[in-house]
Design an enzyme around this catalytic site. Structure first.
Site, PDB file in Angstrom:
ATOM      1  N   LYS A 222     -14.650  52.377  33.914  1.00  0.00           N
ATOM      2  CA  LYS A 222     -15.062  51.877  35.224  1.00  0.00           C
ATOM      3  C   LYS A 222     -13.806  51.479  35.992  1.00  0.00           C
ATOM      4  O   LYS A 222     -12.943  50.808  35.460  1.00  0.00           O
ATOM      5  CB  LYS A 222     -15.920  50.641  35.021  1.00  0.00           C
ATOM      6  CG  LYS A 222     -16.989  50.479  36.033  1.00  0.00           C
ATOM      7  CD  LYS A 222     -17.794  49.232  35.796  1.00  0.00           C
ATOM      8  CE  LYS A 222     -18.293  49.095  34.394  1.00  0.00           C
ATOM      9  NZ  LYS A 222     -18.383  47.781  33.891  1.00  0.00           N
TER      10      LYS A 222
ATOM     11  N   GLY B 281     -11.251  45.601  27.357  1.00  0.00           N
ATOM     12  CA  GLY B 281      -9.906  45.071  27.587  1.00  0.00           C
ATOM     13  C   GLY B 281      -9.931  43.550  27.580  1.00  0.00           C
ATOM     14  O   GLY B 281     -10.913  42.936  27.996  1.00  0.00           O
ATOM     15  N   GLY B 282      -8.867  42.940  27.082  1.00  0.00           N
ATOM     16  CA  GLY B 282      -8.756  41.476  27.114  1.00  0.00           C
ATOM     17  C   GLY B 282      -9.794  40.799  26.257  1.00  0.00           C
ATOM     18  O   GLY B 282      -9.973  41.139  25.087  1.00  0.00           O
ATOM     19  N   ASP B 283     -10.508  39.857  26.836  1.00  0.00           N
ATOM     20  CA  ASP B 283     -11.571  39.122  26.143  1.00  0.00           C
ATOM     21  C   ASP B 283     -12.924  39.528  26.736  1.00  0.00           C
ATOM     22  O   ASP B 283     -13.036  39.657  27.961  1.00  0.00           O
ATOM     23  CB  ASP B 283     -11.347  37.609  26.327  1.00  0.00           C
ATOM     24  CG  ASP B 283     -12.401  36.814  25.580  1.00  0.00           C
ATOM     25  OD1 ASP B 283     -12.163  36.482  24.409  1.00  0.00           O
ATOM     26  OD2 ASP B 283     -13.480  36.551  26.162  1.00  0.00           O
TER      27      ASP B 283
ATOM     28  N   MET C  20      -8.015  41.112  39.139  1.00  0.00           N
ATOM     29  CA  MET C  20      -8.605  42.089  40.079  1.00  0.00           C
ATOM     30  C   MET C  20      -8.267  41.754  41.538  1.00  0.00           C
ATOM     31  O   MET C  20      -9.107  41.923  42.417  1.00  0.00           O
ATOM     32  CB  MET C  20     -10.134  42.142  39.909  1.00  0.00           C
ATOM     33  CG  MET C  20     -10.568  42.607  38.542  1.00  0.00           C
ATOM     34  SD  MET C  20     -12.335  42.427  38.254  1.00  0.00           S
ATOM     35  CE  MET C  20     -12.454  40.699  37.811  1.00  0.00           C
TER      36      MET C  20
ATOM     37  N   ALA D 168      -5.979  38.965  29.652  1.00  0.00           N
ATOM     38  CA  ALA D 168      -4.789  39.414  30.385  1.00  0.00           C
ATOM     39  C   ALA D 168      -3.902  38.243  30.798  1.00  0.00           C
ATOM     40  O   ALA D 168      -2.677  38.355  30.782  1.00  0.00           O
ATOM     41  CB  ALA D 168      -5.214  40.222  31.608  1.00  0.00           C
TER      42      ALA D 168
ATOM     43  N   ASP E 297     -14.257  50.815  27.521  1.00  0.00           N
ATOM     44  CA  ASP E 297     -14.033  50.985  28.954  1.00  0.00           C
ATOM     45  C   ASP E 297     -12.603  51.473  29.191  1.00  0.00           C
ATOM     46  O   ASP E 297     -11.844  51.699  28.248  1.00  0.00           O
ATOM     47  CB  ASP E 297     -14.388  49.726  29.742  1.00  0.00           C
ATOM     48  CG  ASP E 297     -13.594  48.500  29.345  1.00  0.00           C
ATOM     49  OD1 ASP E 297     -14.138  47.401  29.480  1.00  0.00           O
ATOM     50  OD2 ASP E 297     -12.438  48.647  28.907  1.00  0.00           O
TER      51      ASP E 297
ATOM     52  N   PRO F  94      -4.649  42.851  25.924  1.00  0.00           N
ATOM     53  CA  PRO F  94      -4.107  43.444  27.155  1.00  0.00           C
ATOM     54  C   PRO F  94      -3.532  44.848  26.977  1.00  0.00           C
ATOM     55  O   PRO F  94      -3.186  45.489  27.959  1.00  0.00           O
ATOM     56  CB  PRO F  94      -3.004  42.460  27.552  1.00  0.00           C
ATOM     57  CG  PRO F  94      -2.610  41.785  26.296  1.00  0.00           C
ATOM     58  CD  PRO F  94      -3.809  41.778  25.395  1.00  0.00           C
TER      59      PRO F  94
HETATM   60  N1  SAH Z   1     -11.760  41.059  30.121  1.00  0.00           N
HETATM   61  C1  SAH Z   1     -10.438  41.301  30.693  1.00  0.00           C
HETATM   62  C2  SAH Z   1     -10.452  41.322  32.202  1.00  0.00           C
HETATM   63  C3  SAH Z   1     -11.195  42.478  32.801  1.00  0.00           C
HETATM   64  S1  SAH Z   1     -11.166  42.471  34.542  1.00  0.00           S
HETATM   65  C4  SAH Z   1      -9.476  40.244  30.156  1.00  0.00           C
HETATM   66  O1  SAH Z   1      -9.902  39.256  29.553  1.00  0.00           O
HETATM   67  O2  SAH Z   1      -8.260  40.427  30.354  1.00  0.00           O
HETATM   68  C5  SAH Z   1      -9.875  43.621  34.849  1.00  0.00           C
HETATM   69  C6  SAH Z   1      -8.643  42.913  35.385  1.00  0.00           C
HETATM   70  O3  SAH Z   1      -7.935  42.284  34.323  1.00  0.00           O
HETATM   71  C7  SAH Z   1      -7.628  43.841  36.024  1.00  0.00           C
HETATM   72  O4  SAH Z   1      -7.976  44.163  37.354  1.00  0.00           O
HETATM   73  C8  SAH Z   1      -6.381  42.986  35.959  1.00  0.00           C
HETATM   74  O5  SAH Z   1      -6.374  42.012  36.965  1.00  0.00           O
HETATM   75  C9  SAH Z   1      -6.554  42.279  34.622  1.00  0.00           C
HETATM   76  N2  SAH Z   1      -5.836  42.967  33.536  1.00  0.00           N
HETATM   77  C10 SAH Z   1      -6.376  43.527  32.443  1.00  0.00           C
HETATM   78  N3  SAH Z   1      -5.407  44.032  31.629  1.00  0.00           N
HETATM   79  C11 SAH Z   1      -4.231  43.777  32.238  1.00  0.00           C
HETATM   80  C12 SAH Z   1      -2.866  44.049  31.923  1.00  0.00           C
HETATM   81  N4  SAH Z   1      -2.514  44.687  30.819  1.00  0.00           N
HETATM   82  N5  SAH Z   1      -1.924  43.630  32.802  1.00  0.00           N
HETATM   83  C13 SAH Z   1      -2.234  42.976  33.921  1.00  0.00           C
HETATM   84  N6  SAH Z   1      -3.512  42.699  34.267  1.00  0.00           N
HETATM   85  C14 SAH Z   1      -4.498  43.084  33.454  1.00  0.00           C
END
Ligand code: SAH
Length: 275
Positions: A82, A113-115, A194, A144, A60, A37
């Site tokens: 994006k 970001g995230g997974d 999102m 996230a 990204d 995150p």
């Molecule tokens: N693959 C990512 C998600 C990508 S979609 C994952 O696993 O986290 C993008 C959405 O993820 C954003 O619109 C938001 O809702 C969420 N997100 C990603 N990073 C975040 C963060 N640091 N804090 C809060 N929401 C986050």
């Protein structure tokens, strides 16, 4: 079963042809890497090692600059940032870029970001790579939802409050067509990715499905980053909670009893202050 076997053969044949047409003998690997995150401390060791040794890194917009700064000097960094309203590179172009780099013999660190497999389009990228005969490895990241839960002291499950947790995408496209019935309510936690721009519609949709207007909600903006904000309220007031506080992406919405336990966060802060 027969259909599946046939499509696997077709796929392998296509991959073989793609590799035959490859001018370089070496084919690189595409590493789909979860960056978590935000906080670099939340990278897996494998992700950190890959970033620190990357020669080609495709990332990204959600990847924190502190993580990008870990890449070595001379690493070729390609941003395919994006955002909801601004697409700098179409997904097909990103897939083609990964394939092109790998067929040219480069290992590619594709940082997300995230997974990569939670609303990360990692599946689409992996499919196109495999179809071109490019090997793929997936390095999971802290999504996230987990990052936000930990930083905002919101346990996604709790034996007294929730034994089911669901992740949904709340962006406008197809929101009304999605069937969320039964995903939220007593004993359940719903995490919406999102969903900032559509929070009004989300609240209406859930209340139309029978959710109580006073169901607790939490909005976590910039989870696991220094500028994190946690806002709490009720489902009926979700729209104003987001708009009055000018919440911006990236943010998550958590709906369910666990979101109402704000006292845990306060307790945490009080105890940290007296340490
Ligand atoms: N693959 C990512 C998600 C990508 S979609 C994952 O696993 O986290 C993008 C959405 O993820 C954003 O619109 C938001 O809702 C969420 N997100 C990603 N990073 C975040 C963060 N640091 N804090 C809060 N929401 C986050």
């Amino acid at each position: 079963m027969g259909g599946k076997a046939f499509s696997l053969v077709t796929w392998l044949a296509r991959a073989h042809l793609a590799r035959m047409s490859n001018p370089s003998s070496r084919v690189g690997t595409v590493f789909l890497v979860g960056a978590g995150p935000g906080d670099p401390d939340l990278l897996t060791l494998r992700a950190a090692r890959l970033v620190m040794n990357a020669r080609v890194l495709v990332h990204d917009g959600l990847v924190d600059p502190a993580i990008l700064a870990m890449a070595p000097k001379g690493c070729r960094m390609i941003s395919v940032a994006k955002q909801r309203s601004r697409h700098t590179m179409r997904q097909e172009e990103i897939n083609a870029l990964l394939v092109r780099e790998a067929l040219a013999g480069n290992d590619v660190v594709r940082l997300k970001g995230g997974d990569p497999f939670v609303f990360g389009r990692g599946g689409e990228e992996a499919e196109d790579c495999f179809a071109a005969g490019v090997p793929v490895q997936v390095v999971p990241g802290i999504s996230a939802a987990m990052g936000a839960a930990a930083s905002a002291m919101i346990p996604l499950t709790h034996r007294d409050a929730a034994s089911i947790v669901s992740f949904v995408a709340g962006q406008c496209k197809g929101l009304t067509d999605q069937n969320w019935a039964g995903l939220a309510g007593v004993g359940r936690t719903l995490v919406i990715y999102m969903g900032v721009a559509t929070s009004d519609a989300i609240a209406e949709k859930l209340m139309a499905d029978g959710l109580a207007p006073d169901m607790p909600v939490a909005v976590i903006e910039n989870a696991a980053r220094p500028q994190m904000r946690v806002l709490r309220g009720t489902l009926a007031a979700l729209g104003p909670l987001v708009s009055d506080n000018k919440v911006k992406s990236p943010a998550l919405i958590v709906i369910g009893e666990v979101a109402g336990r704000g006292d845990m966060m306060e307790l945490k802060q009080v105890l940290e202050a007296v340490q």
